[in-house]
Motif scaffolding. Structure first.
Motif, short mmCIF file in Angstrom:
data_model
loop_
_atom_site.label_atom_id
_atom_site.label_comp_id
_atom_site.label_asym_id
_atom_site.label_seq_id
_atom_site.Cartn_x
_atom_site.Cartn_y
_atom_site.Cartn_z
N ARG A 57 0.84 -1.21 0.00
CA ARG A 57 0.00 0.00 0.00
C ARG A 57 0.86 1.25 0.00
O ARG A 57 0.54 2.23 -0.67
N TYR A 58 1.96 1.22 0.74
CA TYR A 58 2.87 2.36 0.76
C TYR A 58 3.40 2.64 -0.66
O TYR A 58 3.41 3.79 -1.11
N GLN A 59 3.82 1.61 -1.36
CA GLN A 59 4.32 1.77 -2.73
C GLN A 59 3.23 2.30 -3.66
O GLN A 59 3.50 3.09 -4.55
N LEU A 60 1.99 1.86 -3.43
CA LEU A 60 0.89 2.34 -4.27
C LEU A 60 0.63 3.83 -4.04
O LEU A 60 0.30 4.55 -4.98
N ARG A 61 0.80 4.30 -2.81
CA ARG A 61 0.63 5.75 -2.56
C ARG A 61 1.70 6.54 -3.30
O ARG A 61 1.42 7.58 -3.88
N ILE A 62 2.93 6.04 -3.30
CA ILE A 62 4.01 6.71 -4.02
C ILE A 62 3.73 6.69 -5.52
O ILE A 62 3.88 7.69 -6.21
N ALA A 63 3.29 5.54 -6.03
CA ALA A 63 2.98 5.41 -7.46
C ALA A 63 1.84 6.35 -7.84
O ALA A 63 1.86 6.96 -8.92
N ALA A 64 0.85 6.48 -6.97
CA ALA A 64 -0.28 7.38 -7.25
C ALA A 64 0.20 8.83 -7.31
O ALA A 64 -0.27 9.61 -8.15
N ARG A 65 1.14 9.20 -6.44
CA ARG A 65 1.70 10.57 -6.47
C ARG A 65 2.45 10.78 -7.79
O ARG A 65 2.34 11.83 -8.41
N ALA A 66 3.21 9.78 -8.21
CA ALA A 66 3.93 9.87 -9.49
C ALA A 66 2.94 10.04 -10.64
O ALA A 66 3.15 10.85 -11.55
#
Length: 113
Positions: A57-66
């Protein structure tokens, strides 16, 4: 191992629970986009025993910001660099605040004990 441990992973932001396809669907992008930000070293998904990428989930938040930045016209590589710099700034501000609290506190010298 107790019966509760596997369910505890559901609350773990770092648990790699999502396949590439599901991760892409959740943030409204393509697997190619996730591969691109992985190649830019913004996120490094874990690999399953079969070699498939798994995202937290943490990686998905970063990916969503990107994705937000790319949707605004920022190139992928630049978006990844911006996010890395944002993260470094946030960490520096956090450390600075800790130092200020320690310096201002009445027991500032007692923390090392």
């Amino acid at each position: 191992m107790t019966a509760e441990e596997p369910l505890g992973r559901l609350d773990d932001d770092d648990y790699p629970a999502f396949t590439m396809g599901r991760a892409a669907e959740m943030i409204g992008t393509t697997p190619a986009f996730l591969r691109a930000i992985g190649e830019a070293r913004l996120i490094t998904p874990l690999r399953s025993a079969g070699g498939h990428r798994r995202y937290s989930r943490y990686q998905l938040r970063i990916a969503a910001r990107a994705r937000e930045l790319v949707d605004q016209g920022t190139p992928v590589e630049a978006a990844c660099r911006i996010i890395i710099l944002e993260d470094q700034l946030e960490e520096a501000l956090r450390i600075n605040a800790e130092f200020r609290r320690a310096a201002a506190g009445p027991d500032a010298g007692a923390e090392g004990r």
